[in-house]
Design an enzyme around this catalytic site. Structure first.
Site, PDB file in Angstrom:
ATOM      1  N   SER A 110      70.999 112.425  39.086  1.00 33.97           N
ATOM      2  CA  SER A 110      71.231 113.728  38.478  1.00 33.97           C
ATOM      3  C   SER A 110      71.874 113.552  37.105  1.00 33.97           C
ATOM      4  O   SER A 110      71.286 112.923  36.230  1.00 33.97           O
ATOM      5  CB  SER A 110      72.070 114.606  39.419  1.00 33.97           C
ATOM      6  OG  SER A 110      72.016 115.959  39.023  1.00 33.97           O
TER       7      SER A 110
ATOM      8  N   GLU B  16      64.253 118.817  45.862  1.00 35.62           N
ATOM      9  CA  GLU B  16      65.337 118.845  44.878  1.00 35.62           C
ATOM     10  C   GLU B  16      66.049 120.204  44.807  1.00 35.62           C
ATOM     11  O   GLU B  16      67.276 120.281  44.791  1.00 35.62           O
ATOM     12  CB  GLU B  16      64.785 118.528  43.474  1.00 35.62           C
ATOM     13  CG  GLU B  16      64.217 117.140  43.303  1.00 35.62           C
ATOM     14  CD  GLU B  16      65.268 116.074  43.066  1.00 35.62           C
ATOM     15  OE1 GLU B  16      66.471 116.379  43.159  1.00 35.62           O
ATOM     16  OE2 GLU B  16      64.883 114.926  42.784  1.00 35.62           O
TER      17      GLU B  16
ATOM     18  N   HIS C 287      68.270 117.484  46.877  1.00 37.20           N
ATOM     19  CA  HIS C 287      68.831 116.814  45.700  1.00 37.20           C
ATOM     20  C   HIS C 287      69.983 115.908  46.109  1.00 37.20           C
ATOM     21  O   HIS C 287      70.925 116.351  46.764  1.00 37.20           O
ATOM     22  CB  HIS C 287      69.313 117.877  44.718  1.00 37.20           C
ATOM     23  CG  HIS C 287      69.808 117.367  43.415  1.00 37.20           C
ATOM     24  ND1 HIS C 287      68.989 116.808  42.467  1.00 37.20           N
ATOM     25  CD2 HIS C 287      71.063 117.359  42.866  1.00 37.20           C
ATOM     26  CE1 HIS C 287      69.702 116.483  41.402  1.00 37.20           C
ATOM     27  NE2 HIS C 287      70.962 116.792  41.624  1.00 37.20           N
TER      28      HIS C 287
END
Length: 539
Positions: A208, A326, A420
């Site tokens: 990320s 995600e 995610h």
């Protein structure tokens, strides 16, 4: 020279004694774990407090005596976690401006071992290298020296302001958190041999915002030569503000800094520097300040897409990928759903013009929720992952693409299939150290095999640039076949992931770039502005 230094500086502890390392930075006493020596809270830069706030990091001075390195240092200032977030830690993090430290986990018998540097995520707003899910015992037992790094966050790490630029010898401001990461890599280059690591074999990795940082480091000239491989998990190559000019729908970063000071009713740098750092951090976030890197011509020479298009990024092997779900844990990125399929189709046609048919084929309205989840996922993460491996392949570098599509009962029951960051505990070997509200990973043979395979791939890539895992299939390089590795219960290689996805998103991005006044990230799907007409050079 550094190999000799390792032999001279490393102090072998007797059985049962805590490990002691005499590095160029100073002598450290750590903790002996099972086959691993851990050194925590090691300063790599001086505290950036008050007069050093919003200045490039200053290397830490060598300390005298033996420094205790058995406890983590404080995290950098950050707002409290979002209530109900599956990413929230089990207890509040201790924070301080004196936060520029790193943590080292080394095999007890390490000698010129590959170095794996993990850069934490958290939107450049939150997180810490001390989070249990990032701890390095498991990878160290795989034969690598693992390092986690703290760097300045939020307004303290990324603010640009005309008065800050005037103070700078280079006439720039912002990017302090990125400069911290670069300083940490310099510290690693100069000191890691004393821990048994190889300074000539360093892999930077992150997820990320950590993967966004990896891309910044790939693009940043000051970071060149400080690392030799890169891993980007769920990276997002979004448009980035320029220092002194509005670009791609964003105001100049210096203008954003002035506007933030106006909102906070604080005039002048002395008053900003005098403000309590935690109060400043929280108030800036509440005022809508969102940290990003700054295109300043020095640390970041251009937009990431431009740097990669020109082939001016670091020429190193890369492993990159994204997750099927995600956005399932990031639903705040989605707009309200349209009333029905007809409204969805009408909105897409109005926004995407000649590309609308391709959008509707790729993201059909039969299931509006899934269409919207996939649209945002691909625009942020899927396109970025494939763009990275394509770019490094074009430089002649081995490049490897993955797709994490693994679900397990607790996650699937919560509607969070392959969410995610869901791959992190598998890749880092921390499935028993996830946050308290994280869907619990079952302790089964299948889960252990998947985790073992991913750790094998990740650590072998760090070791040699080629991902290999015991009792798992070979991972083909991306190449002309557009090969990838899917993780869905077990590793499974494939070719040409999601045909048409990359080309469609690339066409949208290209037209927005050519227009010059539009960002190209999460303003997609039913909240997309009208797509500019086809421009020269755009598909």
């Amino acid at each position: 020279m550094l190999v000799v230094a390792a032999a001279l500086f490393a102090t072998q502890a007797f059985a049962g004694d805590p490990p002691v390392v005499n590095a160029p930075a100073g002598t450290l006493r750590g903790e002996a774990l099972e086959g691993v020596n851990a050194f925590r809270g090691v300063p790599y830069a001086q505290p950036p407090v008050r007069e050093l706030r919003w200045r490039p990091p200053v290397p830490a001075k060598r300390w005298d005596g033996v420094r205790d390195a058995t406890r983590f240092g404080p995290a950098c200032h950050q707002p409290p976690p979002r209530p109900g977030s599956i990413y929230a830690p089990d207890e509040a993090l201790a924070t301080s401006e004196d936060c520029l430290s790193l943590n080292v986990w080394a095999p007890a018998d390490a000698e010129r071992a590959p170095v794996f540097v993990w850069i934490h995520g958290g939107s450049l707003v939150a997180g810490s290298g001390s989070e249990p899910m990032y701890r390095g015992e498991a990878l160290a037992r795989q034969g690598v020296v693992m390092v986690t790094v703290n760097y300045r966050l939020g307004v303290l790490g990324w603010l640009a302001h005309p008065q800050l630029s005037a103070e700078s010898a280079d006439g720039v401001s912002g990017n302090y958190g990125l400069l911290d990461q670069i300083e940490a890599l310099r510290w690693i280059r100069n000191n890691i041999a004393a821990f048994g690591g190889d300074p000539d074999n360093v892999t930077i990795a992150g997820e990320s915002a950590g993967a966004l940082s990896v891309m910044y480091l790939l693009a940043a000239p000051p970071a060149r030569g400080l690392f030799h491989r890169a891993i980007a998990q769920s990276a997002y190559m979004i448009s980035t503000p320029h220092l002194r000019e509005a670009a791609h729908g964003a105001p100049a970063a210096e203008t954003t800094g002035l506007e933030l000071a106006r909102k906070l009713e604080i005039r002048g740098l002395p008053r900003l520097r005098a403000m309590d750092p935690q109060a400043l951090t929280v108030q800036a976030a509440m005022a809508g300040y969102f940290p990003l890197g700054v295109v300043d011509g020095e640390v970041l020479p251009a937009q990431l897409v431009e740097v990669f298009d020109r082939g001016q990024q670091a020429a190193v092997p890369i492993l990159a990928g994204f997750n099927e779900g995600e956005i399932r844990s990031l639903r705040f990125l989605l707009p309200p759903a349209p009333a029905d399929a007809a409204a969805y189709e009408a909105t897409i046609r109005a926004a995407y013009g000649e590309l609308a048919d391709a959008m509707l084929r790729r993201y059909p309205p039969a299931n509006l929720d899934e269409a919207m989840l996939a649209t945002t996922r691909d625009a942020l993460y899927g396109w970025t992952a494939e763009r990275l491996v394509r770019s490094q392949t074009a430089l002649g570098q081995p490049s490897y693409l993955y797709y994490f599509d693994h679900g397990y009962p607790a996650a699937d029951e919560a509607g969070l299939h392959a969410f995610h960051a869901g791959e992190i505990p598998y890749a880092l070997g921390t499935v028993d150290s996830t946050p308290p509200d994280w869907p619990k990973i079952p302790d089964t043979d299948a889960e252990r095999r998947l985790a073992a395979a991913m750790q094998g791939y990740w650590t072998s890539f760090a070791r040699s640039g080629t991902p290999v895992a015991r009792a798992a299939p070979p991972w083909p390089a991306y190449g002309q076949a557009r090969a990838y590795m899917a993780f869905d219960g077990a590793p499974q290689p494939g070719e040409h992931l999601m045909p048409g996805m990359f080309e469609l998103v690339e066409a949208v991005v290209c037209r927005r770039r050519a227009h010059g006044g539009l960002p190209w990230h999460w303003n997609v799907g039913i909240i997309s502005p009208p797509l500019p007409d086809g421009a020269a050079g755009c598909p």
